[in-house]
Design a protein around this motif. Structure first.
Motif, PDB file in Angstrom:
ATOM      1  N   GLU A 166       0.788  -1.106  -0.077  1.00 48.64           N
ATOM      2  CA  GLU A 166       0.208  -0.006   0.002  1.00 48.64           C
ATOM      3  C   GLU A 166       0.696   1.182   0.035  1.00 48.64           C
ATOM      4  O   GLU A 166       0.291   2.297  -0.221  1.00 48.64           O
ATOM      5  CB  GLU A 166      -1.007  -0.029   1.189  1.00 48.64           C
ATOM      6  CG  GLU A 166      -2.039  -1.158   1.401  1.00 48.64           C
ATOM      7  CD  GLU A 166      -3.067  -0.984   0.360  1.00 48.64           C
ATOM      8  OE1 GLU A 166      -3.054   0.347  -0.279  1.00 48.64           O
ATOM      9  OE2 GLU A 166      -3.729  -2.022   0.141  1.00 48.64           O
ATOM     10  N   SER A 167       2.206   1.172   0.345  1.00 50.77           N
ATOM     11  CA  SER A 167       3.000   2.470   0.476  1.00 50.77           C
ATOM     12  C   SER A 167       3.756   2.597  -0.728  1.00 50.77           C
ATOM     13  O   SER A 167       4.341   3.624  -0.719  1.00 50.77           O
ATOM     14  CB  SER A 167       4.111   2.142   1.697  1.00 50.77           C
ATOM     15  OG  SER A 167       3.490   2.001   2.741  1.00 50.77           O
ATOM     16  N   LYS A 168       3.546   1.979  -1.838  1.00 54.77           N
ATOM     17  CA  LYS A 168       4.319   2.196  -3.023  1.00 54.77           C
ATOM     18  C   LYS A 168       3.598   3.348  -3.613  1.00 54.77           C
ATOM     19  O   LYS A 168       2.382   3.590  -3.939  1.00 54.77           O
ATOM     20  CB  LYS A 168       4.313   0.977  -4.313  1.00 54.77           C
ATOM     21  CG  LYS A 168       4.739  -0.139  -3.817  1.00 54.77           C
ATOM     22  CD  LYS A 168       4.543  -1.439  -4.627  1.00 54.77           C
ATOM     23  CE  LYS A 168       5.189  -2.579  -4.322  1.00 54.77           C
ATOM     24  NZ  LYS A 168       5.096  -3.808  -5.187  1.00 54.77           N
ATOM     25  N   GLY A 169       4.695   4.620  -3.847  1.00 51.07           N
ATOM     26  CA  GLY A 169       4.196   5.802  -4.395  1.00 51.07           C
ATOM     27  C   GLY A 169       3.683   6.488  -3.384  1.00 51.07           C
ATOM     28  O   GLY A 169       3.740   7.966  -3.645  1.00 51.07           O
ATOM     29  N   LEU A 170       3.664   6.027  -2.077  1.00 52.44           N
ATOM     30  CA  LEU A 170       3.513   6.968  -0.968  1.00 52.44           C
ATOM     31  C   LEU A 170       4.758   7.292   0.016  1.00 52.44           C
ATOM     32  O   LEU A 170       4.913   8.583   0.606  1.00 52.44           O
ATOM     33  CB  LEU A 170       2.345   6.316  -0.074  1.00 52.44           C
ATOM     34  CG  LEU A 170       1.869   7.350   0.971  1.00 52.44           C
ATOM     35  CD1 LEU A 170       1.256   8.370   0.378  1.00 52.44           C
ATOM     36  CD2 LEU A 170       0.770   6.301   1.770  1.00 52.44           C
ATOM     37  N   LEU A 171       5.719   6.287  -0.018  1.00 53.22           N
ATOM     38  CA  LEU A 171       6.795   6.563   0.864  1.00 53.22           C
ATOM     39  C   LEU A 171       7.911   6.152  -0.220  1.00 53.22           C
ATOM     40  O   LEU A 171       7.886   5.208  -1.020  1.00 53.22           O
ATOM     41  CB  LEU A 171       6.881   5.376   2.030  1.00 53.22           C
ATOM     42  CG  LEU A 171       5.838   5.676   2.885  1.00 53.22           C
ATOM     43  CD1 LEU A 171       5.805   4.410   3.879  1.00 53.22           C
ATOM     44  CD2 LEU A 171       6.188   6.740   3.843  1.00 53.22           C
ATOM     45  N   ASP A 172       9.102   6.915  -0.010  1.00 48.80           N
ATOM     46  CA  ASP A 172      10.444   6.568  -0.832  1.00 48.80           C
ATOM     47  C   ASP A 172      10.948   5.274  -0.334  1.00 48.80           C
ATOM     48  O   ASP A 172      10.992   4.846   0.695  1.00 48.80           O
ATOM     49  CB  ASP A 172      11.190   7.965  -0.604  1.00 48.80           C
ATOM     50  CG  ASP A 172      10.554   9.211  -1.050  1.00 48.80           C
ATOM     51  OD1 ASP A 172       9.923   9.129  -2.068  1.00 48.80           O
ATOM     52  OD2 ASP A 172      10.968  10.152  -0.639  1.00 48.80           O
ATOM     53  N   ASP A 173      11.572   4.655  -1.523  1.00 48.16           N
ATOM     54  CA  ASP A 173      12.186   3.586  -0.888  1.00 48.16           C
ATOM     55  C   ASP A 173      11.746   2.635  -0.387  1.00 48.16           C
ATOM     56  O   ASP A 173      12.085   1.960   0.818  1.00 48.16           O
ATOM     57  CB  ASP A 173      13.720   3.918  -0.586  1.00 48.16           C
ATOM     58  CG  ASP A 173      14.878   2.925  -0.575  1.00 48.16           C
ATOM     59  OD1 ASP A 173      14.724   1.938  -1.364  1.00 48.16           O
ATOM     60  OD2 ASP A 173      16.046   3.165  -0.087  1.00 48.16           O
ATOM     61  N   VAL A 174      10.713   1.941  -0.683  1.00 48.73           N
ATOM     62  CA  VAL A 174      10.028   0.903  -0.122  1.00 48.73           C
ATOM     63  C   VAL A 174      10.977  -0.412   0.063  1.00 48.73           C
ATOM     64  O   VAL A 174      10.724  -1.190   1.066  1.00 48.73           O
ATOM     65  CB  VAL A 174       8.392   0.566  -0.796  1.00 48.73           C
ATOM     66  CG1 VAL A 174       7.909  -0.908  -0.142  1.00 48.73           C
ATOM     67  CG2 VAL A 174       7.777   1.812  -0.558  1.00 48.73           C
ATOM     68  N   PRO A 175      11.637  -0.577  -1.009  1.00 47.84           N
ATOM     69  CA  PRO A 175      12.365  -1.835  -0.936  1.00 47.84           C
ATOM     70  C   PRO A 175      13.453  -1.641   0.512  1.00 47.84           C
ATOM     71  O   PRO A 175      13.489  -2.750   0.839  1.00 47.84           O
ATOM     72  CB  PRO A 175      13.461  -1.765  -2.166  1.00 47.84           C
ATOM     73  CG  PRO A 175      12.517  -1.131  -3.183  1.00 47.84           C
ATOM     74  CD  PRO A 175      11.629  -0.313  -2.393  1.00 47.84           C
ATOM     75  N   ARG A 176      13.854  -0.314   0.519  1.00 42.44           N
ATOM     76  CA  ARG A 176      14.947  -0.424   2.023  1.00 42.44           C
ATOM     77  C   ARG A 176      14.004  -0.547   3.127  1.00 42.44           C
ATOM     78  O   ARG A 176      14.473  -1.208   4.019  1.00 42.44           O
ATOM     79  CB  ARG A 176      15.099   1.008   2.037  1.00 42.44           C
ATOM     80  CG  ARG A 176      15.788   1.560   3.093  1.00 42.44           C
ATOM     81  CD  ARG A 176      17.111   0.912   3.559  1.00 42.44           C
ATOM     82  NE  ARG A 176      17.794   1.484   4.661  1.00 42.44           N
ATOM     83  CZ  ARG A 176      18.931   0.750   5.414  1.00 42.44           C
ATOM     84  NH1 ARG A 176      18.789  -0.490   5.338  1.00 42.44           N
ATOM     85  NH2 ARG A 176      19.124   1.452   6.511  1.00 42.44           N
ATOM     86  N   LEU A 177      12.624  -0.263   3.089  1.00 40.36           N
ATOM     87  CA  LEU A 177      11.898  -0.479   4.069  1.00 40.36           C
ATOM     88  C   LEU A 177      11.604  -1.830   4.441  1.00 40.36           C
ATOM     89  O   LEU A 177      11.547  -2.584   5.539  1.00 40.36           O
ATOM     90  CB  LEU A 177      10.606   0.316   4.125  1.00 40.36           C
ATOM     91  CG  LEU A 177      10.410   1.978   3.999  1.00 40.36           C
ATOM     92  CD1 LEU A 177       9.333   2.557   3.841  1.00 40.36           C
ATOM     93  CD2 LEU A 177      11.214   2.535   5.178  1.00 40.36           C
ATOM     94  N   ARG A 178      11.285  -2.677   3.203  1.00 41.27           N
ATOM     95  CA  ARG A 178      11.309  -4.110   3.372  1.00 41.27           C
ATOM     96  C   ARG A 178      12.478  -4.615   3.994  1.00 41.27           C
ATOM     97  O   ARG A 178      12.470  -5.706   4.829  1.00 41.27           O
ATOM     98  CB  ARG A 178      10.950  -4.682   1.820  1.00 41.27           C
ATOM     99  CG  ARG A 178       9.530  -4.307   1.434  1.00 41.27           C
ATOM    100  CD  ARG A 178       9.510  -5.017  -0.025  1.00 41.27           C
ATOM    101  NE  ARG A 178       8.251  -4.901  -0.594  1.00 41.27           N
ATOM    102  CZ  ARG A 178       7.239  -5.533  -0.396  1.00 41.27           C
ATOM    103  NH1 ARG A 178       7.316  -6.481   0.384  1.00 41.27           N
ATOM    104  NH2 ARG A 178       6.021  -5.150  -1.242  1.00 41.27           N
TER     105      ARG A 178
END
Length: 303
Positions: A166-178
């Motif tokens: 759900e955070s794609k396009g909303l938060l930067d660098d979702v792969p880093r968060l994963r």
């Protein structure tokens, strides 16, 4: 804020009070705007507040939850060195409102989301004293039995996967968060359960000046991961006061990281779930994530 949200207004509250608690029927009823996501809050006169669950659920199940919360709040009120609300009464469904509801004492003060104490070392010391006081309460053999934060980190994998999607396009660098969650979820437990507040976020903390003056939403008081109340370090404090909190609580690296993990899990959900319906909560989630990411970058630079 929720698809299953129940509407309640001052007229409904006044009718419920008149029918069920006539001794308060002459008191002014005022809805309190709040960033809270679980209950609608109405003030009854100057000394009481009523809490109405927002999400529709079976009335019997809701009553069981409210009774458990009242018991937890009463227990916390007996041991906290800082003021907390005390349970007064439980109301029944009626006047178009389909669930039971609760009445508790009113606490004066300003919520930390409106009077930011994040740079205060005195506030950090107060927060540490509050958490220490809870940890010193005997669990009486009880252990965490909920399905929310405070148990096993890996039990939240499915929820976190939804949050990342759900955070794609909303938060930067979702792969880093994963990647961060992959690190956090592997952290082992640091110790046995201790008594915890469970949700030390700005909206649940009252301040006066730069000091802690009270704590709200105490119905979750109970045994949990000893790192759980460390979410306050990331939701409520800047780096300097955060270090004061850590030293006062004598946290080792593992416990500190698990506290960061619980704050991360909560913040990830806040950002996307409330982005349109509760912007204040969404922004809080973003700020907490920024603080966690900044701390991880600082650790990487040291290494």
């Amino acid at each position: 804020m929720h698809d299953d949200q129940v509407d309640v207004n001052a007229d409904i509250v006044a009718t419920l009070i008149h029918e069920q608690f006539p001794q308060w029927s002459g008191k002014a009823i005022r809805h309190l705007p709040s960033t809270g996501t679980v209950n609608a809050i109405f003030r009854i006169g100057n000394d009481l507040s009523a809490r109405f669950p927002l999400r529709l659920t079976d009335a019997a199940e809701a009553l069981a939850v409210l009774e458990q919360e009242a018991q937890a709040s009463a227990e916390l009120a007996q041991v906290s060195r800082f003021p907390v609300p005390e349970p007064v009464a439980l109301g029944k469904p009626g006047a178009g409102y389909p669930m039971p509801w609760s009445v508790q004492t009113w606490l004066p003060g300003t919520v930390a989301s409106d009077a930011d104490p994040s740079g205060s070392t005195a506030f950090a010391e107060d927060l540490a004293a509050f958490i220490t006081g809870l940890r010193n309460v005997d669990t009486r053999g009880r252990s965490f039995n909920g399905d929310n934060r405070g148990g096993v980190l890996t039990h939240h994998d499915e929820w976190m996967a939804e949050c990342f999607g759900e955070s794609k396009g909303l938060l930067d660098d979702v792969p880093r968060l994963r990647q961060l969650w992959s690190h956090f979820r592997e952290l082992p437990r640091a110790g046995a359960d201790v008594m915890s507040h469970g949700d030390l976020i700005p909206g649940n903390v009252l301040v006066e000046g730069d000091r802690l003056s009270g704590v709200l939403d105490t119905g979750g008081f109970g045994p949990a991961d000893p790192a759980l109340d460390l979410v306050s370090a990331w939701h409520l404090l800047q780096p300097g006061p955060r270090d004061v909190l850590r030293r006062a609580l004598d946290c080792d690296d593992l416990e500190w990281e698990r506290g960061k993990a619980w704050a991360f899990e909560q913040a990830m959900g806040l950002v996307w779930y409330y982005v349109e319906t509760n912007p204040t909560m969404s922004r809080m989630g973003r700020r907490t994530l920024d603080r966690i990411l900044d701390s991880m970058e600082s650790m990487d630079s040291v290494e």
